[in-house]
Design a protein around this motif. Structure first.
Motif, PDB file in Angstrom:
ATOM      1  N   GLY A  13       4.242  -9.428  -2.390  1.00 33.86           N
ATOM      2  CA  GLY A  13       5.374  -8.919  -3.149  1.00 33.86           C
ATOM      3  C   GLY A  13       5.650  -7.466  -2.826  1.00 33.86           C
ATOM      4  N   VAL A  16       7.666  -7.032   0.414  1.00 33.40           N
ATOM      5  CA  VAL A  16       9.113  -7.182   0.221  1.00 33.40           C
ATOM      6  C   VAL A  16       9.710  -5.867  -0.264  1.00 33.40           C
ATOM      7  N   ASP A  17       9.023  -5.212  -1.194  1.00 38.19           N
ATOM      8  CA  ASP A  17       9.481  -3.902  -1.653  1.00 38.19           C
ATOM      9  C   ASP A  17       9.503  -2.905  -0.500  1.00 38.19           C
ATOM     10  N   SER A 297       4.819  -5.681 -12.600  1.00 42.32           N
ATOM     11  CA  SER A 297       4.199  -6.421 -11.503  1.00 42.32           C
ATOM     12  C   SER A 297       3.126  -5.555 -10.857  1.00 42.32           C
ATOM     13  N   GLY A 325       2.817 -10.156  -8.036  1.00 40.66           N
ATOM     14  CA  GLY A 325       3.907  -9.965  -7.083  1.00 40.66           C
ATOM     15  C   GLY A 325       4.384  -8.525  -7.077  1.00 40.66           C
ATOM     16  N   TRP A 328      10.644  -7.204  -6.657  1.00 42.28           N
ATOM     17  CA  TRP A 328      11.644  -8.250  -6.496  1.00 42.28           C
ATOM     18  C   TRP A 328      11.021  -9.647  -6.465  1.00 42.28           C
ATOM     19  N   MET A 329       9.942  -9.802  -5.721  1.00 42.37           N
ATOM     20  CA  MET A 329       9.318 -11.117  -5.582  1.00 42.37           C
ATOM     21  C   MET A 329       8.161 -11.252  -6.567  1.00 42.37           C
ATOM     22  N   PHE A 331       5.572 -14.122  -8.579  1.00 30.96           N
ATOM     23  CA  PHE A 331       5.058 -15.477  -8.373  1.00 30.96           C
ATOM     24  C   PHE A 331       4.743 -16.202  -9.674  1.00 30.96           C
TER      25      PHE A 331
END
Length: 350
Positions: A13, A16-17, A297, A325, A328-329, A331
């Motif tokens: 996760g 992605v950030d 998160s 995560g 944005w992502m 889980f």
């Protein structure tokens, strides 16, 4: 199974950030160079130190005591009620006299905006939504905060538009990120002053328009707004912060940008102190701590989890739910809904 994989999933996760964080670095060579004189800039910075605001953050903020006069209201149908677009003239004036004229020159920002989804009956409990950085477009916010679901639960909902966002954003290059400028910490301090002033005006206006009990929910920068406002006012019954920013020193602090002049250690220390003096970590809430919810998160790199942990430790007694995560992502996203709607139930809003 998820517990065994939590660290790898937090890392995923966070990756992605990391992609999002790469964008400013990619665009940096194309950015317009900042034109600023060292002495003038440091004089602006020194104002917050000389006035004692950096040591006593609460003293920096002025909140209105009365709702704004002569708001403009436009109405459209929404389900069995209506959506109101309310605007008014912001009464905020920059504290820093060296910045006051420049700050007031952004004409679009002088008008405050709030959206309201209402059943049309007085006394309805209302959830006030606080959007994130570079967001605030009402249709997008309506989806993100699940306004229809809250409305169908019997609540009225409002969306407060932060200064320099949506209709308040000035036109021209650089308008998208004018609110948070690590290379212009005085401007960011004044932005924080205005967002508190205008949010207080919005809540007073809701009360004037017969809203019932008010609660705040903020996401990302909106979480910062909710937590900071909770240290300055008790006009609201609760505050819920989703993946909140708690301190902006990471990942976009002054140490991440280049200035057009050399800065010695003393100057850097001053700039960093002014950049983060308004962090909720330096203040304590005015509302009961069991009426504060934080959902974060563990792998978040945009709003680093380390600051959230620090806030939960300092504000002992608040409710903290930690997801797997990044920003944005996520889980185990169901955990967020369970915590949020359970919180609304415990607050006797639903």
């Amino acid at each position: 199974m998820l517990n065994k994989l939590s660290k790898p999933l937090d890392f995923a996760g966070g990756c992605v950030d990391g992609v999002f964080l790469m964008l400013p670095k990619i665009l940096k060579p194309f950015a317009k160079s900042k034109v600023v004189d060292k002495d003038s800039y440091m004089a602006q910075v020194d104002f917050y130190l000389d006035q004692g605001y950096a040591d006593d953050p609460a003293s920096f903020f002025d909140l209105p005591e009365a709702p704004p006069e002569y708001p403009s209201v436009n109405r459209d149908p929404f389900l069995d009620g209506q959506r109101e677009h309310i605007t008014w003239e912001s009464g905020f004036e920059a504290k820093n006299p060296l910045l006051r004229e420049e700050y007031a020159s952004y004409l679009e920002n002088r008008t405050a905006h709030m959206l309201r989804w209402t059943h049309g009956e007085p006394g309805r409990k209302t959830v006030v939504c606080l959007h994130g950085f570079m967001l605030g477009e009402p249709d997008q916010a309506e989806r993100m905060f699940k306004v229809k679901k809250l409305y169908n639960m019997g609540l009225d909902v409002a969306l407060f538009i932060a200064p320099f966002h949506w209709e308040r954003a000035p036109s021209g290059p650089g308008a998208a990120n004018i609110a948070l400028q690590p290379d212009n910490v005085p401007m960011t301090a004044e932005f924080m002053g205005q967002i508190m002033f205008d949010l207080a005006s919005a809540l007073l206006l809701l009360k004037k328009r017969d809203a019932g009990e008010l609660g705040l929910i903020g996401a990302s920068m909106g979480g910062y707004t909710a937590s900071l406002f909770s240290c300055l006012s008790d006009m609201h019954s609760f505050a819920a912060m989703m993946v909140p920013a708690v301190n902006f020193s990471k990942p976009i602090g002054p140490d991440t940008v280049s200035m057009p002049f050399a800065m010695d250690k003393s100057m850097k220390e001053k700039v960093n102190k002014v950049w983060e003096f308004h962090s909720p970590l330096h203040l304590r809430p005015k509302i009961p701590r069991d009426r504060i919810l934080v959902i974060a998160s563990k792998g978040d790199r945009l709003c680093p989890f380390e600051y959230v942990e620090a806030l939960c430790r300092k504000w002992q007694g608040i409710r903290c739910t930690f997801m797997t995560g990044g920003h944005w992502m996520v889980f185990n996203g169901k955990l967020r809904g369970q915590a949020w709607y359970g919180f609304l139930h415990d607050m006797e809003f639903i």
